[in-house]
Design a protein around this motif. Structure first.
Motif, mmCIF file in Angstrom:
data_model
loop_
_atom_site.group_PDB
_atom_site.id
_atom_site.type_symbol
_atom_site.label_atom_id
_atom_site.label_comp_id
_atom_site.label_asym_id
_atom_site.label_seq_id
_atom_site.Cartn_x
_atom_site.Cartn_y
_atom_site.Cartn_z
ATOM 1 N N GLU A 99 0.837 -1.158 -0.102
ATOM 2 C CA GLU A 99 0.000 0.072 -0.149
ATOM 3 C C GLU A 99 0.762 1.248 -0.067
ATOM 4 O OE1 GLU A 99 -2.681 0.224 3.094
ATOM 5 O OE2 GLU A 99 -3.717 -1.822 2.368
ATOM 6 N N ALA A 100 1.907 1.145 0.563
ATOM 7 C CA ALA A 100 2.789 2.525 0.593
ATOM 8 C C ALA A 100 3.166 3.026 -0.849
ATOM 9 C CB ALA A 100 4.257 1.917 1.324
ATOM 10 N N ALA A 101 2.999 1.870 -2.016
ATOM 11 C CA ALA A 101 3.401 2.224 -3.244
ATOM 12 C C ALA A 101 2.242 2.739 -3.869
ATOM 13 C CB ALA A 101 4.155 1.241 -3.788
ATOM 14 N N GLU A 102 1.147 3.212 -3.288
ATOM 15 C CA GLU A 102 -0.042 3.379 -3.994
ATOM 16 C C GLU A 102 -0.039 4.795 -5.082
ATOM 17 O OE1 GLU A 102 -4.644 4.782 -2.918
ATOM 18 O OE2 GLU A 102 -3.219 3.991 -1.314
ATOM 19 N N SER A 103 0.999 5.634 -4.818
ATOM 20 C CA SER A 103 1.272 6.632 -5.755
ATOM 21 C C SER A 103 1.754 6.235 -7.057
ATOM 22 C CB SER A 103 2.119 7.718 -5.144
ATOM 23 O OG SER A 103 3.613 7.249 -4.927
ATOM 24 N N ALA A 104 2.322 4.889 -7.145
ATOM 25 C CA ALA A 104 2.688 4.353 -8.398
ATOM 26 C C ALA A 104 1.542 3.860 -9.245
ATOM 27 C CB ALA A 104 3.690 3.288 -8.326
ATOM 28 N N MET A 105 0.463 3.488 -8.556
ATOM 29 C CA MET A 105 -0.632 3.212 -9.289
ATOM 30 C C MET A 105 -0.996 3.846 -10.819
ATOM 31 S SD MET A 105 -2.512 0.226 -8.703
ATOM 32 C CE MET A 105 -2.695 0.075 -6.884
ATOM 33 N N PRO A 106 -0.803 4.829 -10.790
ATOM 34 C CA PRO A 106 -1.359 5.454 -12.210
ATOM 35 C C PRO A 106 -0.359 4.948 -13.283
ATOM 36 C CG PRO A 106 -1.664 7.236 -10.757
ATOM 37 C CD PRO A 106 -1.182 6.102 -10.049
ATOM 38 N N MET A 107 0.788 5.011 -12.924
ATOM 39 C CA MET A 107 1.867 4.439 -14.067
ATOM 40 C C MET A 107 1.681 2.892 -14.278
ATOM 41 S SD MET A 107 3.472 6.812 -15.657
ATOM 42 C CE MET A 107 5.326 5.933 -16.224
ATOM 43 N N ILE A 108 1.449 2.231 -13.257
ATOM 44 C CA ILE A 108 1.385 0.736 -13.257
ATOM 45 C C ILE A 108 -0.054 0.339 -14.249
ATOM 46 C CG2 ILE A 108 0.830 -1.318 -11.957
ATOM 47 C CD1 ILE A 108 2.641 -0.298 -9.918
ATOM 48 N N LEU A 109 -0.950 1.160 -13.982
ATOM 49 C CA LEU A 109 -2.182 1.032 -14.859
ATOM 50 C C LEU A 109 -2.069 1.032 -16.100
ATOM 51 C CD1 LEU A 109 -4.913 2.777 -12.447
ATOM 52 C CD2 LEU A 109 -4.621 0.119 -12.946
ATOM 53 N N ARG A 110 -0.976 2.077 -16.391
ATOM 54 C CA ARG A 110 -0.760 2.375 -18.001
ATOM 55 C C ARG A 110 0.012 1.209 -18.494
ATOM 56 N NH1 ARG A 110 1.480 8.435 -18.757
ATOM 57 N NH2 ARG A 110 3.379 6.985 -18.837
ATOM 58 N N ASN A 111 0.740 0.617 -17.763
ATOM 59 C CA ASN A 111 1.471 -0.739 -18.224
ATOM 60 C C ASN A 111 0.573 -1.963 -18.034
ATOM 61 O OD1 ASN A 111 4.061 0.245 -18.418
ATOM 62 N ND2 ASN A 111 4.402 0.156 -16.188
ATOM 63 N N LEU A 112 -0.567 -1.806 -17.396
ATOM 64 C CA LEU A 112 -1.528 -3.024 -17.186
ATOM 65 C C LEU A 112 -2.213 -3.023 -18.840
ATOM 66 C CD1 LEU A 112 -3.069 -5.129 -16.029
ATOM 67 C CD2 LEU A 112 -4.670 -3.268 -15.276
ATOM 68 N N LYS A 113 -2.387 -2.018 -19.424
ATOM 69 C CA LYS A 113 -2.951 -1.827 -20.948
ATOM 70 C C LYS A 113 -2.119 -2.218 -22.039
ATOM 71 C CE LYS A 113 -6.245 1.179 -18.926
ATOM 72 N NZ LYS A 113 -6.730 2.605 -18.828
ATOM 73 N N SER A 114 -0.655 -2.544 -21.529
ATOM 74 C CA SER A 114 0.422 -2.734 -22.617
ATOM 75 C C SER A 114 -0.163 -3.882 -23.561
ATOM 76 C CB SER A 114 1.610 -3.075 -22.000
ATOM 77 O OG SER A 114 2.866 -3.492 -22.893
ATOM 78 N N GLU A 115 0.346 -3.810 -24.722
ATOM 79 C CA GLU A 115 0.236 -4.827 -25.778
ATOM 80 C C GLU A 115 1.174 -5.969 -25.575
ATOM 81 O OE1 GLU A 115 0.637 -3.580 -29.695
ATOM 82 O OE2 GLU A 115 -1.014 -1.930 -29.346
ATOM 83 N N ASP A 116 2.264 -5.927 -24.471
ATOM 84 C CA ASP A 116 3.186 -6.941 -24.406
ATOM 85 C C ASP A 116 2.519 -7.525 -22.973
ATOM 86 O OD1 ASP A 116 4.931 -8.263 -22.718
ATOM 87 O OD2 ASP A 116 6.624 -6.750 -23.276
#
Length: 135
Positions: A99-116
């Protein structure tokens, strides 16, 4: 008292030395007692172009645990790195902080939509470890 240059020298030494299964452990042993200076060195390493030193720093941040969370902005920056491996390891590192890394969530969500597919899997696992997405 160790200074930042000594920590940086240790990171370069371990990142450029022939890699083996114990490289990360030896690097951690070399800097683990250096406190805030060690974290400063790892943050510095994340800003470098050298792939090996950047990957080593991401791995070492996980070993430092909660005391290294102040490096989160540098880890978030790595989530947008042009190198796929750096992005994957950065997602894994953020996930280790929960949970301490919650501020990373927007960037991780972008990677979730990756074609890779692998990148999407790493993103999903990081999201699971960080916690529920708040909309």
């Amino acid at each position: 008292m160790v200074d930042l240059e000594e920590v940086i020298d240790q990171l370069w030494l371990h990142a450029t030395f022939e890699q083996d299964p114990w490289t990360e452990d030896r690097a951690f042993a070399a800097i683990k007692d250096d406190g805030d200076v060690a974290i400063d060195g790892l943050i510095w390493a994340l800003g470098q172009k050298d792939l090996e030193v950047k990957l080593l720093a991401l791995c070492l941040l996980r070993q430092f645990g909660p005391e290294a969370q102040r490096a989160l902005p540098a880890v978030v920056y790595c989530l947008g790195d042009e190198n796929r491996l750096v992005r994957l390891v950065a997602m894994e590192t953020a996930g280790h902080w929960g949970e301490a890394a919650e501020s990373a969530m927007p960037m991780i969500l972008r990677n979730l939509k990756s074609e890779d597919d692998l990148e999407s899997v790493f993103a999903a696992e990081s999201i699971r470890r960080i916690g529920r997405v708040r909309v």
